[in-house]
Structure formats: C-alpha cells, structure tokens
Design a protein around this motif. Structure first.
Motif, PDB file in Angstrom:
ATOM      1  N   GLN A   4      -4.386  -6.640   6.042  1.00 21.96           N
ATOM      2  CA  GLN A   4      -4.173  -7.804   5.174  1.00 21.96           C
ATOM      3  C   GLN A   4      -4.009  -7.373   3.726  1.00 21.96           C
ATOM      4  O   GLN A   4      -3.165  -7.899   2.988  1.00 21.96           O
ATOM      5  N   TYR A   5      -4.813  -6.392   3.330  1.00 20.12           N
ATOM      6  CA  TYR A   5      -4.740  -5.882   1.955  1.00 20.12           C
ATOM      7  C   TYR A   5      -3.362  -5.268   1.708  1.00 20.12           C
ATOM      8  O   TYR A   5      -2.735  -5.491   0.670  1.00 20.12           O
ATOM      9  N   GLU A   6      -2.877  -4.514   2.677  1.00 16.29           N
ATOM     10  CA  GLU A   6      -1.570  -3.882   2.523  1.00 16.29           C
ATOM     11  C   GLU A   6      -0.450  -4.934   2.479  1.00 16.29           C
ATOM     12  O   GLU A   6       0.502  -4.822   1.698  1.00 16.29           O
ATOM     13  N   TRP A   7      -0.571  -5.981   3.313  1.00  9.16           N
ATOM     14  CA  TRP A   7       0.445  -7.029   3.325  1.00  9.16           C
ATOM     15  C   TRP A   7       0.502  -7.769   1.988  1.00  9.16           C
ATOM     16  O   TRP A   7       1.586  -8.133   1.528  1.00  9.16           O
ATOM     17  N   ARG A   8      -0.650  -7.948   1.361  1.00  8.95           N
ATOM     18  CA  ARG A   8      -0.663  -8.627   0.056  1.00  8.95           C
ATOM     19  C   ARG A   8       0.075  -7.790  -0.988  1.00  8.95           C
ATOM     20  O   ARG A   8       0.785  -8.321  -1.852  1.00  8.95           O
ATOM     21  N   ILE A   9      -0.110  -6.474  -0.911  1.00  8.80           N
ATOM     22  CA  ILE A   9       0.622  -5.602  -1.839  1.00  8.80           C
ATOM     23  C   ILE A   9       2.125  -5.682  -1.570  1.00  8.80           C
ATOM     24  O   ILE A   9       2.943  -5.806  -2.494  1.00  8.80           O
ATOM     25  N   ILE A  10       2.474  -5.644  -0.298  1.00  4.41           N
ATOM     26  CA  ILE A  10       3.897  -5.682   0.064  1.00  4.41           C
ATOM     27  C   ILE A  10       4.531  -6.999  -0.376  1.00  4.41           C
ATOM     28  O   ILE A  10       5.648  -7.046  -0.932  1.00  4.41           O
ATOM     29  N   VAL A  11       3.819  -8.112  -0.141  1.00  3.42           N
ATOM     30  CA  VAL A  11       4.343  -9.427  -0.519  1.00  3.42           C
ATOM     31  C   VAL A  11       4.560  -9.485  -2.029  1.00  3.42           C
ATOM     32  O   VAL A  11       5.595  -9.971  -2.508  1.00  3.42           O
ATOM     33  N   VAL A  13       5.037  -6.986  -4.112  1.00  4.58           N
ATOM     34  CA  VAL A  13       6.151  -6.096  -4.494  1.00  4.58           C
ATOM     35  C   VAL A  13       7.493  -6.729  -4.143  1.00  4.58           C
ATOM     36  O   VAL A  13       8.447  -6.715  -4.941  1.00  4.58           O
ATOM     37  N   VAL A  14       7.554  -7.340  -2.953  1.00  6.23           N
ATOM     38  CA  VAL A  14       8.826  -7.971  -2.518  1.00  6.23           C
ATOM     39  C   VAL A  14       9.171  -9.149  -3.434  1.00  6.23           C
ATOM     40  O   VAL A  14      10.330  -9.299  -3.877  1.00  6.23           O
ATOM     41  N   LEU A  15       8.176 -10.000  -3.737  1.00  5.75           N
ATOM     42  CA  LEU A  15       8.439 -11.148  -4.612  1.00  5.75           C
ATOM     43  C   LEU A  15       8.867 -10.698  -6.001  1.00  5.75           C
ATOM     44  O   LEU A  15       9.784 -11.280  -6.612  1.00  5.75           O
ATOM     45  N   MET A  16       8.198  -9.626  -6.506  1.00  6.83           N
ATOM     46  CA  MET A  16       8.567  -9.116  -7.827  1.00  6.83           C
ATOM     47  C   MET A  16       9.993  -8.547  -7.791  1.00  6.83           C
ATOM     48  O   MET A  16      10.786  -8.744  -8.731  1.00  6.83           O
ATOM     49  N   PHE A  17      10.350  -7.869  -6.700  1.00  2.29           N
ATOM     50  CA  PHE A  17      11.693  -7.313  -6.561  1.00  2.29           C
ATOM     51  C   PHE A  17      12.746  -8.425  -6.509  1.00  2.29           C
ATOM     52  O   PHE A  17      13.806  -8.356  -7.166  1.00  2.29           O
ATOM     53  N   ILE A  43       6.958 -12.124 -15.840  1.00  5.73           N
ATOM     54  CA  ILE A  43       5.758 -11.737 -16.612  1.00  5.73           C
ATOM     55  C   ILE A  43       4.483 -12.095 -15.866  1.00  5.73           C
ATOM     56  O   ILE A  43       3.521 -11.316 -15.790  1.00  5.73           O
ATOM     57  N   ILE A  44       4.476 -13.309 -15.272  1.00  6.44           N
ATOM     58  CA  ILE A  44       3.295 -13.744 -14.509  1.00  6.44           C
ATOM     59  C   ILE A  44       3.046 -12.808 -13.325  1.00  6.44           C
ATOM     60  O   ILE A  44       1.902 -12.433 -13.026  1.00  6.44           O
ATOM     61  N   GLN A  45       4.136 -12.425 -12.630  1.00  8.70           N
ATOM     62  CA  GLN A  45       3.987 -11.524 -11.483  1.00  8.70           C
ATOM     63  C   GLN A  45       3.462 -10.145 -11.899  1.00  8.70           C
ATOM     64  O   GLN A  45       2.610  -9.563 -11.212  1.00  8.70           O
ATOM     65  N   VAL A  46       3.963  -9.653 -13.051  1.00 11.81           N
ATOM     66  CA  VAL A  46       3.500  -8.335 -13.530  1.00 11.81           C
ATOM     67  C   VAL A  46       2.015  -8.398 -13.888  1.00 11.81           C
ATOM     68  O   VAL A  46       1.236  -7.509 -13.543  1.00 11.81           O
ATOM     69  N   ILE A  47       1.638  -9.478 -14.612  1.00 12.93           N
ATOM     70  CA  ILE A  47       0.217  -9.624 -14.980  1.00 12.93           C
ATOM     71  C   ILE A  47      -0.661  -9.750 -13.740  1.00 12.93           C
ATOM     72  O   ILE A  47      -1.743  -9.147 -13.647  1.00 12.93           O
ATOM     73  N   ASP A  48      -0.195 -10.535 -12.760  1.00 11.03           N
ATOM     74  CA  ASP A  48      -0.959 -10.708 -11.515  1.00 11.03           C
ATOM     75  C   ASP A  48      -1.117  -9.381 -10.781  1.00 11.03           C
ATOM     76  O   ASP A  48      -2.201  -9.071 -10.290  1.00 11.03           O
ATOM     77  N   PHE A  49      -0.001  -8.602 -10.762  1.00 11.43           N
ATOM     78  CA  PHE A  49      -0.058  -7.301 -10.076  1.00 11.43           C
ATOM     79  C   PHE A  49      -1.005  -6.338 -10.804  1.00 11.43           C
ATOM     80  O   PHE A  49      -1.761  -5.589 -10.175  1.00 11.43           O
TER      81      PHE A  49
END
Length: 447
Positions: A4-11, A13-17, A43-49
């Motif tokens: 689940q942790y890995e999927w959250r990272i992937i999601v 990254v994909v949304l930011m892309f 900007i929101i996605q970068v801050i969230d990441f």
C-alpha cells in the motif's frame, strides 16, 4: 502494508507526471490562461510529495536515534499513524523487537559466561596490549594474587616485578611456570596466554593456575619412590655386612686367649676394624629405617580438633625445655573456637618439629623469642604460624629445606621438615616458609 505504501508513492508520481505533462502541453499550445489552474496544482503536488517524504525521514531519524542509544524498548504507534507511515512504523517495531531479543540473548550469554569464569579456580586477566589497561579480572585471580584491583597491567610491577615480567614476555599460545609472590611467600603458577581483536583494539588474555600443590605432590611422590629404592638397597646390602661383622667379632672374642703376646697388637687392630664396620653398618641400617618411616604414613585419622587444645598441649610439652633454655614462647589465638579437621597426633608431631627447630634457631639470640599463633587468612584458609627471631636463612636455602637428606644443622638428618611437608600434604594443605637473615624465620601451616 508495504505494498500500500508503494502504491501511494506510485499514484503520487503518476499524478504529478500527468499534471506536469498537461501543463507542458498547455504551455506549448499557448493556452496560457489554463496554466493559472495547472501551476497551483503542480505546486500542491510537489509540497504534498515533499511532506510525504519528510514524514518518512523524520520517522527514520527517530528510529536511528533509538538505535544509537540502544533504546530498543521504544514503540512506534502504528494504529494512530498516517496511513502512509503505518508500514514504516510497523517495520521499525519489528526491527526493535528483533534487536531486543538479540540484546537479551547476548546479555544472558555474557552473564552466563561471567558466572562460569567467576566459578572456575583458574585466574583470568584481560588487558589491552597497547595501553595495558585491565578490562577484566575474575575473583579467583584476586584471591590467588591477593590483589583487589588492577587499573593497568603495569601496576602489577610494583607488587610483583618477576611475575609482571613473565606475563609481559609470555608468548601467545604458550604456557610457562612462573613464581608469584605475596606476603613474603612464593608459589608456582602456570601461565597461559592468547590474544584477540575487537573494535580495532588488541587484547591479551592470560590464565593463571596455581600448580604449587600439584608440583609439591609430584615432587613428594618422586622422593618417596627414591627413598623406597634407596632404603631397600641399603638395607639389603648392609644387613649381611652387619651380621657378618657380628659373627667375626664373636669369633675374635673366642680366640682372644689363643693369641700370643707377639700378635696382640695385630689382634687389637683387627678387633677395632671389625667393631668399626659393625658400628657403621648398624648406623646405616638405623639411618635407612628412619627414612623408610617417611613412606609409612598414607592416610591420616581426621577428626575435629580445637586449635586451643593443640596449643595447650604444645605449651605443656615444651615448657620445661623453654624454661631451661630461657626462651620465651608467646601464644596468640584471637578466636578460641577456631577448629581444624586433622589427625591430632600427626599435626602435633609437625608442631613439635617446628618448635624444636625454632629453639635451635634462637639459641644465639640475645632475647630469644618464639611466637605460636593461628588465624584465618583472607582466602578463608586456616593458618598456624610458628615464628622465631633467630638468625634466619638466606633465600637460596628456602627452596631446599624441605628436600629429604638436606639439613642446615651439622647433626641434622634432614628428615624433620620433609616429614612435616608430607603430613601437611596428607591433610590437603601445605607448609610455607618466610625468612630474612638476621631477623628470623616463620613457618606457616595452611589448612
């Protein structure tokens, strides 16, 4: 949970892309008004990441801190943690649990090993070879050397230079027999050494084993075998000579009346020669019989005996001799209930021999004095001490006085101290001597 942790990272990254790609498309297409909507989203996605990874970094930092201070009891709350941090915290808790088990096992092994090393009779000393700092020594070594504490191995040189030199020069992986000293007495120890490396430092581990009693026992048995052979051969050889000389003397006595005055001088010479042979052969037989007594004592008749009774018997027995020779004998016994498990007759014989020797030693002293005392030593051994203020003995004689046939007296047979040593060995004890020329001598019976 880790998936689940890995999927959250992937999601993320994909949304930011996807967002960046749309922003790039709008920028290339010249649709600038739409960029106003896309840029805040990016900007929101970068801050969230960034916050997402910052939380993970903070969690890792806390975990590293707990490891650094070996605080494996720390628990990371999984239930109330953010969903994305739950797998990480669960992993930290699993690691802490494992490390706690390993630490507990190591502590148990260390305590177990330490208890074993404290129980063994062998003394153990460990020190850093570069600085000489002592890192560990067990109770057996402290009792053996009568040393409560050593900060460095070099501190031993002030107490016993010879032993210190033997330890420092002892090759690794080898064993030697050295002499240790304390309270002006000496005993033999077997030294063995090994070395090990840990944390970039080299340590030397030295084992001390008291072999004094074992060497004494071996030496005593060797002397007993020698005495047995010698007395047997002497008696076998001298007995016929003694018998033959007696026969010849009788024949001479019967022939005395038949000797002419002319030959009377030769007859007297012959009679004197045969008498000399008879006297010396009888003396040798008596000598051999005396030394054969060394081998007759094999098992002591042990019983509980108060030392005060032993001392009272000695005082009663020796008082006439002491008064006749004007020698003062003091008896010191701080604990009147002090007891021994010993053969009374044998121990009294030892005390008599030592007191007689002390009387002989102080005969030239201006103020002859003998001290008879008993006490319990720091290593819980019962000690009977016979000391005098006689002439003393030089150090080179101290290792020889217990050897059969050796005597410092002109008329001594050399049997007294040998017999004392054998009797003490039968009692599982030993006898030690301290002496200084011009100051006196002290014998210690250790039970």
């Amino acid at each position: 949970m880790f998936k689940q942790y890995e999927w959250r990272i992937i999601v993320r990254v994909v949304l930011m892309f996807v967002t960046i790609s749309i922003g790039s498309y709008l920028l290339v297409s010249g649709l600038y008004p739409y960029e106003i909507v896309i840029i805040p989203i990016i900007i929101i996605q970068v801050i969230d990441f960034f916050k997402f990874h910052k939380k993970a970094q903070d969690e890792v930092a806390q975990f590293v801190e707990s490891v650094h201070y070996r605080d494996f009891s720390r628990y990371f709350d999984v239930k109330h943690a953010p969903l994305e941090l739950q797998p990480l915290r669960q992993g930290f808790n699993d690691i802490n649990t494992t490390m706690k088990v390993i630490s507990k096992e190591k502590e148990t092994q260390y305590q177990y090993l330490q208890k074993i090393l404290e129980l063994v009779d062998t003394g153990i000393l460990s020190y850093e070879m570069e600085t000489g700092e002592v890192v560990w020594m067990n109770e057996s070594l402290k009792k053996l050397l009568q040393i409560p504490y050593l900060k460095t191995i070099h501190s031993l040189s002030k107490r016993d230079w010879n032993l210190y030199h033997e330890i420092m020069s002892l090759p690794l992986g080898q064993s030697i027999i050295a002499t240790a000293h304390h309270d002006k007495s000496a005993f033999k120890v077997l030294l063995s050494a090994t070395a090990f490396h840990t944390e970039g430092k080299k340590y030397k581990l030295v084992a001390f084993q008291n072999v004094n009693e074992a060497l004494d026992e071996t030496e005593s048995k060797a002397w007993q075998r020698l005495l047995s052979v010698m007395t047997h051969e002497i008696m076998n050889s001298i007995a016929p000579i003694s018998s033959l000389s007696s026969t010849l003397k009788n024949i001479l006595e019967q022939s005395r009346d038949n000797v002419s005055p002319k030959n009377s001088s030769n007859f007297e010479d012959l009679e004197l020669g045969i008498n000399t042979i008879k006297t010396r052969s009888e003396g040798l037989l008596k000598f051999a019989e005396t030394y054969r007594n060394l081998n007759k004592i094999t098992t002591p008749n042990l019983s509980k005996v108060y030392i005060r009774d032993l001392f009272e018997n000695m005082h009663t027995l020796m008082e006439p001799t002491l008064e006749q020779k004007n020698i003062e004998m003091d008896i010191i016994l701080k604990d009147p209930d002090l007891m021994l498990e010993a053969d009374t007759n044998l121990i009294e014989q030892v005390l008599i021999n030592l007191i007689v020797n002390a009387i002989e030693a102080v005969k030239e002293s201006a103020d002859p004095h003998i001290l008879l005392s008993a006490y319990v030593s720091p290593n819980h051994k019962t000690i009977i001490k016979i000391a005098d203020n006689g002439a003393g003995m030089p150090e080179e004689l101290l290792d020889k006085i217990f050897i059969p046939f050796f005597s410092t007296k002109k008329t001594g047979s050399g049997i007294g101290l040998s017999l004392c040593k054998q009797i003490m060995m039968l009692h599982k004890g030993n006898i030690q001597v301290q002496s200084n020329v011009g100051e006196g001598t002290a014998f210690m019976l250790q039970f």
